[in-house]
Write an enzyme that holds these catalytic residues in place. Structure first.
Site, PDB file in Angstrom:
ATOM      1  N   GLU A   1       5.619  -3.288   0.947  1.00 43.26           N
ATOM      2  CA  GLU A   1       5.665  -3.029  -0.501  1.00 43.26           C
ATOM      3  C   GLU A   1       4.917  -1.723  -0.726  1.00 43.26           C
ATOM      4  OE1 GLU A   1       7.308  -4.585  -2.712  1.00 43.26           O
ATOM      5  OE2 GLU A   1       7.692  -6.587  -1.938  1.00 43.26           O
TER       6      GLU A   1
ATOM      7  N   CYS B   1       1.661   0.588  -9.003  1.00 44.20           N
ATOM      8  CA  CYS B   1       2.737   1.092  -8.126  1.00 44.20           C
ATOM      9  C   CYS B   1       4.018   1.348  -8.901  1.00 44.20           C
ATOM     10  CB  CYS B   1       2.999   0.109  -6.999  1.00 44.20           C
ATOM     11  SG  CYS B   1       3.427  -1.537  -7.571  1.00 44.20           S
TER      12      CYS B   1
ATOM     13  N   VAL C   1       0.500   4.732   4.993  1.00 48.98           N
ATOM     14  CA  VAL C   1      -0.069   3.641   5.794  1.00 48.98           C
ATOM     15  C   VAL C   1       1.047   2.655   6.181  1.00 48.98           C
ATOM     16  CG1 VAL C   1      -1.820   1.817   5.889  1.00 48.98           C
ATOM     17  CG2 VAL C   1      -2.335   3.955   4.727  1.00 48.98           C
ATOM     18  N   GLY C   2       2.054   2.529   5.342  1.00 43.51           N
ATOM     19  CA  GLY C   2       3.207   1.677   5.675  1.00 43.51           C
ATOM     20  C   GLY C   2       3.815   2.070   7.025  1.00 43.51           C
TER      21      GLY C   2
ATOM     22  N   GLY D   1       0.835  -1.202   0.000  1.00 42.04           N
ATOM     23  CA  GLY D   1       0.000   0.000   0.000  1.00 42.04           C
ATOM     24  C   GLY D   1       0.866   1.247   0.000  1.00 42.04           C
TER      25      GLY D   1
END
Ligand code: NAD
Length: 464
Positions: A216, A250, A198-199, A194
């Site tokens: 990731e 991404c 948020v990581g 994500g």
């Protein structure tokens, strides 16, 4: 502990915790049987339903659904099946002379109970891909897919329920609160795909239990086109990679950094390829998708408005339709440095063109931003290519292509710093879900025993 018992996912988590050694002690044949069951579900039982869910959630063309989701997971499974026995073998390593009489090896053990949190842009690929690695490595897993693609998430829940017992693999649907609750549990490993924002939340939650993480993430992936490049071929590949899945990838080229002298020719080629790909009318083309949600449509629309306010030049496109969440493939140049398009990850079908006068300038531009997930180089010059690679940092790179490094199972996939921590795919995915346990076995008398106390004899020797 009380806090955990009250967690609505504690019971499910406990079931998996109790079952983890049972699953972890499975041999390669048993794990392959599970991978086969998942493969049959995706390839045969649910194939049409997967296509349909992707069409509803993302307007994803059937061919793209086949290539980038169904075929991609089946490829992951086939690769894991082919190599699993080898991956699971103990890995012998050398032992120094000073430890004569012993031998050493690494044994790959499952991490245990794992959490997989996935995004919406390739819902099946990015949920089942990590799951394949988790199963191959002998883990149990709880999955939380994205709420943005509800049809895909509901179908994945059905597939998981069909193929696995919940004490091995379970899927929990829900929004941010669901992730938040799950993240309170003491997982052994968390695999998150994500955004970098948020990581950071995931890593903070993992720190509480010292769970290992694979993150990731995303970011702005630059695409450098130098003046030695084959301009038409570069345009052909960049137009494909940028507008596939409507730019919601991404590893999509986020922006193009191009030598000033070839900008006009490059844009002309881009126009030609866009006309070819989408038959002069992307809105009616069955090869072009839509933006996932109203929120993301508004976010992208705001980028376009911001570019207009800053009097940027719309080279191609710019048309939008709120009702159908349509954004035309758009190329914009002459952007002011403060433009939002040059600051935030775009994750949509808008391509900014930034020009440079020297390669050093291009390298400095890349290095002024957080380290990207991918960096693409279009060049015929070995010297320029090496210069760019040696003076920048990125998770991965394609030379004279874009995106494709993602699809090679033999290359570790992942980012660096802001674009991610840890690697996945193929053996690297298996490794991410494994604890590499060091084992040293003593066979005979070891010379190290000569160093045991009392130390008096050494002292005498050292004093001499
Ligand atoms: P996101 O970070 O918003 O959401 C990803 C997942 O996290 C979803 O399941 C979501 O429900 C959950 N989540 C959202 N907010 C949360 C919070 N506050 N606490 C806990 N969980 C939360 O990302 P997205 O919009 O789904 O995907 C787009 C981003 O993902 C982009 O940055 C893109 O580059 C990145 N991405 C990376 C890869 C990769 O392989 N590196 C692949 C696809 C997408």
């Amino acid at each position: 502990m009380n806090e955990l018992i009250n967690n609505c996912y504690f019971e499910l988590f406990s079931k998996q915790q109790q079952n983890q050694f049972n699953i972890g002690n499975s041999n390669s044949k048993e794990r392959i049987r599970k991978l086969d069951a998942l493969k049959t579900a995706i390839e045969k039982t649910y194939r049409l339903e997967i296509q349909d869910a992707l069409l509803k959630d993302l307007g994803k063309p059937v061919v793209e659904a086949e290539l980038t989701e169904i075929y991609a997971i089946i490829g992951d499974i086939k690769h894991a099946k082919k190599h699993l026995k080898q991956w699971m073998k103990n890995h012998k390593v050398g032992t120094p002379m000073s430890m004569l009489g012993s031998s050493s090896h690494i044994t790959f053990q499952p991490k245990g109970v794992c959490l997989i949190i996935s995004p919406w842009n390739f819902p099946f690929n990015l949920t089942f891909g990590p799951l394949v690695s988790a199963i191959a490595a002998g883990n149990t897993a709880i999955i939380k897919p994205s709420e943005m693609t509800p049809n895909s998430s509901a179908l994945m829940a059905k597939i998981i329920e069909d193929v696995f017992d919940e004490d091995e693999v379970a899927l929990v649907e829900g929004e941010v609160e669901t992730s938040t609750e799950l993240l309170k549990l003491p997982f052994n490993h968390i695999f998150f795909t994500g955004s970098p924002q948020v990581g950071k939340i995931v890593m903070t939650a993992a720190a509480k239990h010292l769970a290992s993480v694979t993150l990731e993430l995303g970011g702005k992936s630059p695409t450098i086109v130098d003046k030695t490049a084959n301009i038409d071929k570069a345009a052909k590949k960049i137009m494909w990679a940028k507008f596939l899945n409507c730019g919601q990838i991404c590893v999509a080229p986020d922006y193009v950094l191009i030598d000033e002298s070839i900008k006009v020719e490059f844009i002309e080629s881009c126009k030609k390829w866009l006309q070819t790909y989408y038959n002069n009318n992307p809105k009616k083309s069955d090869s072009y998708g839509r933006i996932v949600t109203d929120k993301h449509f508004e976010r992208l629309n705001a980028y376009l408005e911001n570019a207009k306010t800053l009097e940027a030049k719309f080279e191609v496109g710019g048309e939008t339709n709120r009702t159908s969440k349509y954004i035309e493939p758009t190329i914009i140049s002459d952007l002011k440095p403060e433009a939002k398009l040059l600051e935030e990850e775009i994750f949509g079908p808008i391509l900014p063109i930034v020009t440079y006068n020297s390669l050093d300038m291009a390298i400095a531009y890349v290095n002024s931003k957080p380290r990207p997930l991918a960096l693409y180089i279009y060049s015929k010059s070995k010297g320029n290519t090496n210069k760019i690679i040696n003076n920048t940092r990125a998770g991965g790179t394609c030379i004279n292509n874009s995106v494709l490094h993602y699809a090679n199972h033999n290359l570790p996939f992942g980012g660096v710093n802001n674009s991610g921590i840890g690697k996945s795919h193929g053996f690297d995915g298996f490794r991410a879900f494994s604890n590499e346990r060091s084992v040293l076995k003593q066979h005979t008398f070891g010379v190290t025993e000569l160093l045991f106390p009392p130390y008096s004899s050494f002292k005498e020797k050292l004093a001499r």
